[in-house]
Design a protein around this motif. Structure first.
Motif, short mmCIF file in Angstrom:
data_model
loop_
_atom_site.label_atom_id
_atom_site.label_comp_id
_atom_site.label_asym_id
_atom_site.label_seq_id
_atom_site.Cartn_x
_atom_site.Cartn_y
_atom_site.Cartn_z
N GLY A 171 -10.74 -14.02 1.53
CA GLY A 171 -9.91 -12.92 1.09
C GLY A 171 -9.44 -11.93 2.21
O GLY A 171 -9.85 -11.89 3.41
N THR A 172 -8.34 -11.35 1.73
CA THR A 172 -7.79 -10.29 2.74
C THR A 172 -8.32 -8.82 2.06
O THR A 172 -8.39 -8.60 0.72
CB THR A 172 -6.34 -10.30 2.35
OG1 THR A 172 -5.96 -10.04 1.22
CG2 THR A 172 -5.89 -11.48 3.09
N ASN A 173 -8.91 -8.18 2.86
CA ASN A 173 -9.61 -6.89 2.59
C ASN A 173 -9.09 -5.69 3.52
O ASN A 173 -9.79 -5.38 4.26
CB ASN A 173 -10.97 -7.08 2.46
CG ASN A 173 -11.83 -5.72 1.64
OD1 ASN A 173 -10.83 -4.74 1.27
ND2 ASN A 173 -12.81 -5.88 1.41
N VAL A 174 -7.71 -5.50 3.47
CA VAL A 174 -6.76 -5.52 2.46
C VAL A 174 -5.56 -5.97 3.32
O VAL A 174 -5.47 -5.47 4.39
CB VAL A 174 -6.44 -4.73 1.74
CG1 VAL A 174 -7.54 -4.41 0.58
CG2 VAL A 174 -6.46 -3.16 2.54
N ALA A 199 -2.87 -3.66 -0.20
CA ALA A 199 -2.78 -2.01 -0.27
C ALA A 199 -1.33 -1.70 0.19
O ALA A 199 -0.76 -2.59 0.67
CB ALA A 199 -3.69 -1.39 0.82
N PRO A 200 -0.95 -0.60 -0.20
CA PRO A 200 0.34 0.01 0.43
C PRO A 200 0.49 0.08 1.85
O PRO A 200 1.66 0.50 2.28
CB PRO A 200 0.65 1.10 -0.58
CG PRO A 200 -0.60 1.68 -0.89
CD PRO A 200 -1.53 0.80 -0.85
N GLY A 201 -0.48 0.60 2.49
CA GLY A 201 -0.74 0.90 4.01
C GLY A 201 -0.34 2.21 4.33
O GLY A 201 -0.18 3.17 3.27
N TYR A 202 -0.97 2.79 5.15
CA TYR A 202 -0.85 4.28 5.64
C TYR A 202 -0.48 4.64 7.00
O TYR A 202 -0.33 5.77 7.46
CB TYR A 202 -1.96 5.05 5.24
CG TYR A 202 -3.36 4.80 6.01
CD1 TYR A 202 -3.63 5.31 7.29
CD2 TYR A 202 -4.22 3.39 5.65
CE1 TYR A 202 -4.77 4.91 7.92
CE2 TYR A 202 -4.99 3.11 6.44
CZ TYR A 202 -5.41 3.77 7.37
OH TYR A 202 -6.49 3.41 8.16
N VAL A 203 -0.36 3.52 7.94
CA VAL A 203 -0.14 3.88 9.40
C VAL A 203 1.23 3.70 9.66
O VAL A 203 1.95 2.74 9.57
CB VAL A 203 -0.99 3.04 10.29
CG1 VAL A 203 -0.91 3.35 11.65
CG2 VAL A 203 -2.40 2.92 9.81
N TRP A 235 -7.01 -7.69 -5.75
CA TRP A 235 -7.54 -6.62 -5.56
C TRP A 235 -6.93 -5.29 -5.14
O TRP A 235 -6.09 -5.84 -3.85
CB TRP A 235 -8.68 -6.84 -4.71
CG TRP A 235 -9.82 -7.92 -5.30
CD1 TRP A 235 -9.96 -8.33 -6.35
CD2 TRP A 235 -11.18 -7.91 -4.46
NE1 TRP A 235 -11.11 -9.06 -6.49
CE2 TRP A 235 -12.14 -9.00 -5.40
CE3 TRP A 235 -11.60 -7.66 -3.23
CZ2 TRP A 235 -13.27 -9.27 -5.12
CZ3 TRP A 235 -12.86 -8.24 -2.81
CH2 TRP A 235 -13.55 -8.91 -3.78
N TYR A 236 -6.79 -4.42 -5.65
CA TYR A 236 -6.27 -3.23 -5.24
C TYR A 236 -6.81 -2.40 -4.41
O TYR A 236 -8.00 -1.90 -4.49
CB TYR A 236 -5.72 -2.42 -6.39
CG TYR A 236 -4.44 -2.47 -7.06
CD1 TYR A 236 -3.42 -1.29 -7.07
CD2 TYR A 236 -4.02 -3.61 -7.38
CE1 TYR A 236 -2.31 -1.47 -7.49
CE2 TYR A 236 -2.70 -3.95 -7.83
CZ TYR A 236 -1.78 -2.77 -7.79
OH TYR A 236 -0.72 -3.07 -8.53
#
Length: 344
Positions: free
Chosen positions: A74-77, A108-112, A173-174
């Motif tokens: 899986g990707t996390n995330v 996830a939408p990301g934040y960086v 998964w969110y």
């Protein structure tokens, strides 16, 4: 209770590790992680960081799929807005086929900001883009043909081939914490995967909002996964000697610096907002990782299960600068002494 291992492939300057070392280690230890009885093997994603990180999660998981048979991958995330969504739908479908239906897509939408700038994607509309891209993925995987005329995506009638092995599609998964996206996760009937950035109080707050939204739409999540940094040894002193610098590096160089710049709030265990990355240390974040003895790990996992209802813990053991041998020593001890304590 299920257990997994997470790899980030972070190689700080001065660690003596190259990124090639880290990714080869990941592929080489994957069969042993499976043999030890772990349920899943997951990878993180970040781009353009001075200390490495893994920018290509699907590619490295494809390598792991070739050397494992049972374990979930899986990707996390995965940072979904940074991808072409139709190409992402194809790549995930191929990986699900390659792994025999063993893939879980954590997103996830990301934040960086520098990740969006470098990949030429707008930062300010990332949450809206994230939701529209997930609509594309689900349509592509579940419909014979699909089309989309959205705000960001304009796709003519298109047939995705191959389709994923898993029906209706791989689990999503969110990896979110904001109120609006917590609600979106519930409305999409997706499990929430809790971040290692957050302490117990923050996790309880996020889960309460998510559960309330899920109740409103009649969704009862069957899974409640959480990622935790973790390293165990025969003594707490030995574990801290090896892993304390790794935790300090992780929380200072990425999470702490982003909080100090005002991009994304990071709170210390006492609830204070990190405004200076240099104040981040191992001691200020003990509430959100497991570094100690097997008994310490059992106590922490028990608290996650009993207080937060966690059903699966993903343990990020090969933290920045921790070698393959050190990580696997911890993984073996965890499999021997901790996982059996939660056998049903």
């Amino acid at each position: 209770m299920r257990f997994g291992m997470v790899f980030g492939m972070v190689t700080p300057a001065g660690s003596g590790m190259t990124w090639a070392d880290a990714v080869q280690d990941f592929v080489q230890v994957a069969p042993e992680v499976e043999d030890l009885g772990y349920d899943s093997l997951q990878v993180t994603e970040h781009h353009f960081q001075a200390d490495g990180h893994n920018p290509s999660p699907l590619m490295v998981l494809a390598a792991a799929a070739a050397v494992t048979n049972r374990i979930t991958l899986g990707t996390n995330v995965l940072l979904a807005p940074l991808y072409n969504p139709v190409k992402l739908a194809e790549d995930v479908a191929v990986l699900d086929n390659l792994s025999g239906g063993r893939f879980t897509l954590g997103v996830a939408p990301g934040y960086v900001r520098e990740e969006f700038a470098g990949l030429q994607v707008s930062y300010d509309d990332r949450a809206s883009r994230f939701e529209e891209y997930l609509d594309v993925l689900q349509a592509a995987w579940t419909q014979e043909t699909f089309s989309m005329d959205g705000r960001f995506v304009h796709v003519p009638e298109t047939r995705l081939s191959p389709k994923p092995v898993q029906a209706p599609h791989p689990p999503i998964w969110y990896g979110v914490s904001g109120p609006k996206l917590l609600r979106k996760a519930a409305e999409r009937h997706c499990p929430l995967v809790c971040s290692p950035r957050h302490g117990f109080a923050e996790l309880a707050e996020h889960l309460a909002a998510y559960d309330a939204a899920a109740a409103e739409v009649g969704y009862v999540p069957a899974e409640r996964p959480v990622m935790r940094g973790g390293f165990i040894a025969e003594t707490r002193e030995k574990a801290e000697e090896i892993a304390a610098p790794a935790v300090t590096h992780l929380f200072r160089e990425l999470y702490g610096k982003k909080s100090a710049s005002g991009e994304r709030v990071l709170r210390a265990d006492d609830g204070s907002v990190v405004a200076d990355a240099d104040t981040v240390s191992f001691e200020t974040f003990k509430d959100r990782y497991i570094i100690g003895t097997p008994d310490d790990a059992v106590a922490h996992v028990t608290r996650l299960r009993d207080e937060l209802g966690v059903t699966e813990m993903q343990c990020w053991t090969q933290l920045p600068g921790i070698t393959r041998d050190q990580a696997m020593s911890s993984a073996r001890l965890f499999a021997k002494e901790v996982i059996p304590a939660f056998a049903s």
